[in-house]
Design a protein around this motif. Structure first.
Motif, PDB file in Angstrom:
ATOM      1  N   THR A  10       0.825  -1.208   0.000  1.00  0.00           N
ATOM      2  CA  THR A  10       0.000   0.000   0.000  1.00  0.00           C
ATOM      3  C   THR A  10       0.856   1.253   0.000  1.00  0.00           C
ATOM      4  O   THR A  10       0.584   2.212  -0.727  1.00  0.00           O
ATOM      5  CB  THR A  10      -0.933  -0.004   1.223  1.00  0.00           C
ATOM      6  N   VAL A  11       1.928   1.251   0.799  1.00  0.00           N
ATOM      7  CA  VAL A  11       2.822   2.413   0.852  1.00  0.00           C
ATOM      8  C   VAL A  11       3.524   2.613  -0.483  1.00  0.00           C
ATOM      9  O   VAL A  11       3.640   3.743  -0.983  1.00  0.00           O
ATOM     10  CB  VAL A  11       3.836   2.251   2.017  1.00  0.00           C
ATOM     11  N   VAL A  12       3.959   1.532  -1.105  1.00  0.00           N
ATOM     12  CA  VAL A  12       4.620   1.645  -2.417  1.00  0.00           C
ATOM     13  C   VAL A  12       3.642   2.149  -3.466  1.00  0.00           C
ATOM     14  O   VAL A  12       3.968   3.030  -4.274  1.00  0.00           O
ATOM     15  CB  VAL A  12       5.235   0.281  -2.825  1.00  0.00           C
ATOM     16  N   LEU A  13       2.426   1.627  -3.473  1.00  0.00           N
ATOM     17  CA  LEU A  13       1.420   2.077  -4.427  1.00  0.00           C
ATOM     18  C   LEU A  13       1.081   3.549  -4.226  1.00  0.00           C
ATOM     19  O   LEU A  13       0.971   4.312  -5.195  1.00  0.00           O
ATOM     20  CB  LEU A  13       0.157   1.224  -4.309  1.00  0.00           C
ATOM     21  N   LEU A  14       0.941   3.978  -2.992  1.00  0.00           N
ATOM     22  CA  LEU A  14       0.675   5.390  -2.709  1.00  0.00           C
ATOM     23  C   LEU A  14       1.831   6.266  -3.169  1.00  0.00           C
ATOM     24  O   LEU A  14       1.620   7.342  -3.726  1.00  0.00           O
ATOM     25  CB  LEU A  14       0.411   5.573  -1.213  1.00  0.00           C
ATOM     26  N   GLY A  15       3.054   5.791  -2.972  1.00  0.00           N
ATOM     27  CA  GLY A  15       4.220   6.550  -3.437  1.00  0.00           C
ATOM     28  C   GLY A  15       4.237   6.700  -4.942  1.00  0.00           C
ATOM     29  O   GLY A  15       4.548   7.769  -5.468  1.00  0.00           O
ATOM     30  N   VAL A  16       3.890   5.626  -5.667  1.00  0.00           N
ATOM     31  CA  VAL A  16       3.853   5.697  -7.138  1.00  0.00           C
ATOM     32  C   VAL A  16       2.762   6.660  -7.593  1.00  0.00           C
ATOM     33  O   VAL A  16       2.975   7.451  -8.524  1.00  0.00           O
ATOM     34  CB  VAL A  16       3.643   4.281  -7.727  1.00  0.00           C
ATOM     35  N   ILE A  17       1.620   6.631  -6.953  1.00  0.00           N
ATOM     36  CA  ILE A  17       0.525   7.542  -7.329  1.00  0.00           C
ATOM     37  C   ILE A  17       0.921   8.990  -7.090  1.00  0.00           C
ATOM     38  O   ILE A  17       0.694   9.868  -7.941  1.00  0.00           O
ATOM     39  CB  ILE A  17      -0.756   7.174  -6.570  1.00  0.00           C
ATOM     40  N   VAL A  18       1.546   9.278  -5.958  1.00  0.00           N
ATOM     41  CA  VAL A  18       1.986  10.657  -5.660  1.00  0.00           C
ATOM     42  C   VAL A  18       3.060  11.083  -6.641  1.00  0.00           C
ATOM     43  O   VAL A  18       3.042  12.209  -7.156  1.00  0.00           O
ATOM     44  CB  VAL A  18       2.477  10.757  -4.196  1.00  0.00           C
ATOM     45  N   TRP A  19       4.008  10.189  -6.959  1.00  0.00           N
ATOM     46  CA  TRP A  19       5.056  10.537  -7.901  1.00  0.00           C
ATOM     47  C   TRP A  19       4.481  10.814  -9.289  1.00  0.00           C
ATOM     48  O   TRP A  19       4.869  11.773  -9.951  1.00  0.00           O
ATOM     49  CB  TRP A  19       6.088   9.408  -7.988  1.00  0.00           C
ATOM     50  N   MET A  20       3.537   9.975  -9.745  1.00  0.00           N
ATOM     51  CA  MET A  20       2.926  10.189 -11.062  1.00  0.00           C
ATOM     52  C   MET A  20       2.154  11.502 -11.094  1.00  0.00           C
ATOM     53  O   MET A  20       2.194  12.233 -12.091  1.00  0.00           O
ATOM     54  CB  MET A  20       2.001   9.023 -11.407  1.00  0.00           C
TER      55      MET A  20
END
Length: 95
Positions: A10-20
């Protein structure tokens, strides 16, 4: 262990969404809208009723009225359409 893996994912997915998201804002790209469309399509799977309602609203925005085109050999009188006032004047046929 399973809970730790879910939290980490979940943390990795949230990081990818914020980065995108920050990448799309800081580097405008004509193809960047495709990413937003993909995210919107993914959200449409979670709530299909809202997705259909959004599509209907978009279709209504693009809808236009159909008016007959005046031809030179047409026996009907030519209509005068004023799009700013929203009026149509139809001349009376000669009697």
């Amino acid at each position: 262990m399973l809970i730790l893996a879910i939290c980490l994912g979940t943390v990795v997915l949230l990081g990818v969404i914020v980065w995108m998201g920050t990448h799309m804002v800081s580097h405008p790209d004509p193809n960047a809208g495709a990413i937003g469309g993909g995210v919107g399509a993914g959200l449409g799977m979670l709530d299909p009723g809202a997705a259909r309602a959004r599509e209907e609203v978009d279709d209504k925005k693009n809808q236009a009225e159909i008016l007959p085109t005046p031809d030179d050999d047409d026996e009907h009188p030519r209509w005068k359409v004023d799009l700013h006032r929203g009026t149509v004047k139809i001349p009376r046929p000669p009697q």
